[in-house]
Motif scaffolding. Structure first.
Motif, PDB file in Angstrom:
ATOM      1  N   GLU A 266      -3.082  -7.408  20.057  1.00 46.08           N
ATOM      2  CA  GLU A 266      -2.536  -6.173  19.515  1.00 46.08           C
ATOM      3  C   GLU A 266      -1.176  -6.410  18.869  1.00 46.08           C
ATOM      4  N   LYS A 267      -0.948  -5.752  17.755  1.00 50.84           N
ATOM      5  CA  LYS A 267       0.350  -5.845  17.093  1.00 50.84           C
ATOM      6  C   LYS A 267       0.679  -4.487  16.482  1.00 50.84           C
ATOM      7  N   ILE A 268       1.958  -4.221  16.372  1.00 48.04           N
ATOM      8  CA  ILE A 268       2.442  -2.992  15.745  1.00 48.04           C
ATOM      9  C   ILE A 268       2.866  -3.311  14.313  1.00 48.04           C
ATOM     10  N   ILE A 269       2.403  -2.520  13.377  1.00 53.77           N
ATOM     11  CA  ILE A 269       2.808  -2.702  11.978  1.00 53.77           C
ATOM     12  C   ILE A 269       4.069  -1.871  11.744  1.00 53.77           C
ATOM     13  N   GLU A 270       5.155  -2.511  11.417  1.00 54.39           N
ATOM     14  CA  GLU A 270       6.421  -1.817  11.174  1.00 54.39           C
ATOM     15  C   GLU A 270       6.844  -2.010   9.715  1.00 54.39           C
ATOM     16  N   ILE A 271       6.942  -0.907   9.008  1.00 50.14           N
ATOM     17  CA  ILE A 271       7.363  -0.913   7.612  1.00 50.14           C
ATOM     18  C   ILE A 271       8.696  -0.172   7.509  1.00 50.14           C
ATOM     19  N   ALA A 272       9.654  -0.809   6.843  1.00 51.73           N
ATOM     20  CA  ALA A 272      10.987  -0.203   6.674  1.00 51.73           C
ATOM     21  C   ALA A 272      11.097   0.440   5.290  1.00 51.73           C
ATOM     22  N   PHE A 273      12.019   1.386   5.175  1.00 55.89           N
ATOM     23  CA  PHE A 273      12.192   2.124   3.909  1.00 55.89           C
ATOM     24  C   PHE A 273      13.679   2.375   3.681  1.00 55.89           C
ATOM     25  N   ARG A 274      14.124   2.124   2.432  1.00 59.80           N
ATOM     26  CA  ARG A 274      15.526   2.374   2.069  1.00 59.80           C
ATOM     27  C   ARG A 274      15.588   3.592   1.151  1.00 59.80           C
TER      28      ARG A 274
ATOM     29  N   LEU B  67       0.832  -1.199   0.000  1.00 61.19           N
ATOM     30  CA  LEU B  67       0.000   0.000   0.000  1.00 61.19           C
ATOM     31  C   LEU B  67       0.873   1.258   0.000  1.00 61.19           C
ATOM     32  N   PHE B  68       1.883   1.271   0.871  1.00 62.40           N
ATOM     33  CA  PHE B  68       2.770   2.435   0.938  1.00 62.40           C
ATOM     34  C   PHE B  68       3.597   2.575  -0.339  1.00 62.40           C
ATOM     35  N   ASP B  69       3.996   1.459  -0.906  1.00 60.56           N
ATOM     36  CA  ASP B  69       4.776   1.511  -2.139  1.00 60.56           C
ATOM     37  C   ASP B  69       3.945   2.121  -3.267  1.00 60.56           C
ATOM     38  N   SER B  70       2.663   1.728  -3.341  1.00 61.59           N
ATOM     39  CA  SER B  70       1.785   2.279  -4.385  1.00 61.59           C
ATOM     40  C   SER B  70       1.603   3.780  -4.211  1.00 61.59           C
ATOM     41  N   MET B  71       1.377   4.214  -2.986  1.00 63.39           N
ATOM     42  CA  MET B  71       1.211   5.645  -2.720  1.00 63.39           C
ATOM     43  C   MET B  71       2.491   6.413  -3.053  1.00 63.39           C
ATOM     44  N   TYR B  72       3.623   5.827  -2.682  1.00 66.43           N
ATOM     45  CA  TYR B  72       4.914   6.472  -2.915  1.00 66.43           C
ATOM     46  C   TYR B  72       5.163   6.675  -4.412  1.00 66.43           C
TER      47      TYR B  72
ATOM     48  N   LYS C 114      12.964   1.711  -1.685  1.00 68.44           N
ATOM     49  CA  LYS C 114      12.379   0.376  -1.498  1.00 68.44           C
ATOM     50  C   LYS C 114      11.715   0.284  -0.126  1.00 68.44           C
ATOM     51  N   PHE C 115      10.484  -0.281  -0.109  1.00 69.33           N
ATOM     52  CA  PHE C 115       9.775  -0.561   1.135  1.00 69.33           C
ATOM     53  C   PHE C 115       9.928  -2.043   1.469  1.00 69.33           C
ATOM     54  N   SER C 116      10.055  -2.355   2.752  1.00 68.77           N
ATOM     55  CA  SER C 116      10.150  -3.736   3.215  1.00 68.77           C
ATOM     56  C   SER C 116       9.392  -3.874   4.527  1.00 68.77           C
ATOM     57  N   VAL C 117       8.959  -5.097   4.803  1.00 69.67           N
ATOM     58  CA  VAL C 117       8.425  -5.379   6.135  1.00 69.67           C
ATOM     59  C   VAL C 117       9.615  -5.408   7.088  1.00 69.67           C
ATOM     60  N   SER C 118       9.532  -4.646   8.150  1.00 75.12           N
ATOM     61  CA  SER C 118      10.650  -4.539   9.086  1.00 75.12           C
ATOM     62  C   SER C 118      10.954  -5.890   9.724  1.00 75.12           C
TER      63      SER C 118
ATOM     64  N   ILE D 216      18.850  10.574  -2.115  1.00 74.30           N
ATOM     65  CA  ILE D 216      18.347  10.218  -0.780  1.00 74.30           C
ATOM     66  C   ILE D 216      17.435  11.323  -0.255  1.00 74.30           C
ATOM     67  N   SER D 217      17.876  12.566  -0.416  1.00 75.15           N
ATOM     68  CA  SER D 217      17.082  13.704   0.056  1.00 75.15           C
ATOM     69  C   SER D 217      15.727  13.744  -0.647  1.00 75.15           C
ATOM     70  N   HIS D 218      15.759  13.537  -1.967  1.00 79.97           N
ATOM     71  CA  HIS D 218      14.523  13.555  -2.750  1.00 79.97           C
ATOM     72  C   HIS D 218      13.572  12.444  -2.297  1.00 79.97           C
ATOM     73  N   ASN D 219      14.099  11.223  -2.107  1.00 88.00           N
ATOM     74  CA  ASN D 219      13.259  10.086  -1.722  1.00 88.00           C
ATOM     75  C   ASN D 219      12.669  10.267  -0.325  1.00 88.00           C
ATOM     76  N   LEU D 220      13.447  10.826   0.574  1.00 81.18           N
ATOM     77  CA  LEU D 220      12.925  11.069   1.918  1.00 81.18           C
ATOM     78  C   LEU D 220      11.861  12.163   1.914  1.00 81.18           C
TER      79      LEU D 220
END
Length: 602
Positions: free
Chosen positions: A126-134, A59-64, A139-143, A192-196
């Motif tokens: 309860e669980k925390i959803i953690e998504i990582a980003f490079r 979902l985040f990758d599509s939005m990005y 690139k998005f990854s499941v943390s 990197i600056s642009h992607n962030l």
């Protein structure tokens, strides 16, 4: 939405030339704020959060990437009060303007990640959803452990927005972290600056919402949802009632969810009793049906939704007083439904009838509706425990054998509840159920209908389960064994290999050598019997004339033991020498006799 879907949608949202929706555009930041302050209520109109972390990542990758991720569907219902929302306590508006009908999983995902809030999974934990980003390549990854160790990743993107830092500070801090490990070029630093910056600006992502007018009822809302939902998800009446529980009886919803969660574990923390059993791991909507049947004598949930909203059937108006009255009825009934003594005594009654566990239950609807009648007999008509156990056991046999709730279960349950809703005495209740049993299990049923039901190769046929239950009720041993079927089917014993196998009395390979190649005929339920698995392996594809003599000699059965074993397994005399189709016909009649004996022993 494709053109066909839109046409279906347009068909339902136009009513007498009057548009019943409007289009609203807003960005993600506004959406999250509205949820947080309570302008948008987020009740559990569907089911617990079931998206995987990988789906949230996508979902985040599509939005990005700037891809569209679909519309949101809201229901404008300002008459509702005290709606429970996710968000920050103390900042909620008492009356939300909008309820989310379609898009809950997406919006819950976004709220959870952007605000760093936990969600409940399908087990109500309860669980925390953690998504990582490079940032180096977007690139998005499941943390996981690897992304947490890798300095090239931001291990949890929630920190991007929840820490309150500016995009300038986020970029500067990440670049400094990378420069501590390696050198980076000016070109890479720009990338990197642009992607962030792009990641940070996801809070500006645009959404289109369709807002349905408050005048639309829940049936139309459900129809709209079904017609336009691309994943084929369907909202049931139980979803709307569970929503009402979230709105007006959060304690009831929480009790249901807690009970269902605890039913997954044999004991609760501290060694306390739990709802765990070997029949069913219930869901909230299943237990809700039992509570509704007990409280309102209704099998159909559609009318119950209006009852719980406080609708007066005389005036057609809704009132808070009436709503509170109906919720109190439901509260009393649910307490009985979730009472552990009632719950486990009911299953004990089924076990006493030979139904050892869920492995012998073909229909959870039949199980739950039988539980409703059990509670009605106990609470309303005050039957003695032994009478109640006997009556409900006979009733469960009846609804199992007849497939009473296999087609249109709500309508059938409604009809059955109508039979008892005006009764006053214990004797009337017993009489009505016994009459229903006798009118179902007629002489023609035992001699014609039931043998015909056994002409099947389906291993989940309710009739074959009733046969096994009858064998257990009559303390039968496994074929060629002195061990009781009930012990060999004990669900509490977990072993690598099942103690028993379903054995082809006429082995499959043997029948094929004889020219019988139709698997529906080879695998007829009348060609099976329970044997201990070592015997099944030893028999292999040997003709019955040969393996019977060998087993009888090896195990040294007496003539009486041999005779009783054949009777208990519905095996006709000299069956091993019969023509196969004659054997099937003869055995089906004997199996029917075993089932009838099991029923009449109750």
């Amino acid at each position: 939405m494709d053109n066909i879907s839109f046409l279906f949608y347009w068909d339902i949202i136009m009513n007498e030339d009057r548009t019943i929706f409007k289009k609203v555009d807003m960005d993600l930041s506004s959406l999250l704020t509205y949820i947080e302050i309570g302008d948008i209520g987020l009740p559990d109109i569907q089911r617990p959060f079931v998206w995987s972390a990988s789906k949230v990542r996508d979902l985040f990758d599509s939005m990005y990437r700037g891809f569209p991720i679909g519309y949101l569907l809201f229901w404008n219902n300002p008459s509702r009060t005290d709606v429970r929302q996710i968000g920050t306590e103390g900042k909620q508006h008492k009356i939300p303007n909008l309820l989310i009908i379609d898009g809950q999983q997406r919006l819950t995902s976004l709220y959870s990640v952007f605000r760093g809030q936990p969600v409940k999974d399908e087990n109500y934990q309860e669980k925390i959803i953690e998504i990582a980003f490079r940032p180096t390549d977007g690139k998005f990854s499941v943390s996981d452990a690897a992304t947490k160790k890798d300095t090239e990743f931001i291990d949890d993107i929630s920190k991007i927005w929840s820490d309150g830092k500016s995009s300038y500070t986020i970029v500067k801090d990440f670049l400094n972290k990378i420069k501590e490990k390696r050198e980076i070029s000016d070109e890479e630093e720009d990338k990197i600056s642009h992607n962030l910056d792009r990641l940070f600006d996801l809070q500006k992502y645009p959404f289109t919402a369709l807002e349905i007018a408050s005048t639309v009822d829940e049936a139309q809302v459900a129809d709209i949802f079904v017609r336009i939902n691309s994943e084929g998800v369907k909202l049931n009446q139980s979803d709307f009632i569970l929503t009402l529980l979230s709105v007006f009886g959060e304690d009831l919803r929480k009790e249901l969810e807690t009970f269902c969660y605890e039913s997954r574990f044999p004991v609760k923390p501290g060694g306390k009793p739990s709802p765990y059993n070997h029949f069913i791991t219930p869901s909230p909507d299943q237990l809700l049906r039992v509570s509704v049947a007990l409280a309102f004598k209704r099998g159909k949930l559609q009318s119950v939704y209006q009852i719980l909203r406080g609708k007066d059937h005389t005036t057609g108006k809704y009132s808070e007083e009436k709503r509170n009255e109906q919720f109190e009825k439901l509260r009393i009934s649910q307490k009985s439904v979730l009472d552990l003594t009632n719950w486990h005594q009911f299953f004990s009654a089924l076990q006493g009838a030979g139904f050892k566990s869920g492995n012998l239950i073909s229909s959870e609807n039949a199980l739950l509706f039988a539980y409703a009648f059990y509670l009605i007999g106990k609470n309303q008509f005050k039957l003695a425990q032994y009478e109640l156990d006997r009556l409900i056991s006979r009733w469960f046999y009846t609804i199992t054998l007849s497939g009473r709730y296999s087609s249109s279960p709500e309508s059938m349950m409604d009809s059955d509840l109508n039979l008892i809703k005006d009764l006053q005495t214990e004797e009337e209740f017993k009489s009505v159920l016994e009459n229903a049993i006798n009118n179902t299990l007629t002489p023609d049923f035992w001699t014609i209908s039931l043998p015909n039901e056994l002409i099947t190769s389906s291993v989940r046929n309710p009739v074959i389960y009733a046969f096994y239950a009858s064998q257990i009720k009559q303390n039968s041993t496994a074929l060629f064994s002195n061990k009781y079927i009930s012990n060999l089917l004990d669900p509490s014993i977990k072993a690598k290999k099942k103690f028993m196998d379903r054995h082809h009395l006429f082995p499959k390979a043997y029948l094929m050598r004889e020219g019988i190649e139709d698997f529906k005929l080879i695998n007829q339920v009348a060609n099976f019997s329970f044997v201990e698995w070592p015997d099944n392996i030893r028999i292999s594809d040997t003709p019955p004339q040969e393996y019977l003599l060998k087993i009888k000699e090896e195990k040294k059965f007496t003539e009486e033991q041999w005779r009783l074993m054949h009777i208990n397994h519905a095996l006709p005399d000299n069956w091993e020498n019969m023509e196969y189709t004659e054997f099937l016909e003869r055995r089906r009649l004997l199996m029917t006799d075993i089932i009838k004996q099991g029923f009449e022993s109750l």
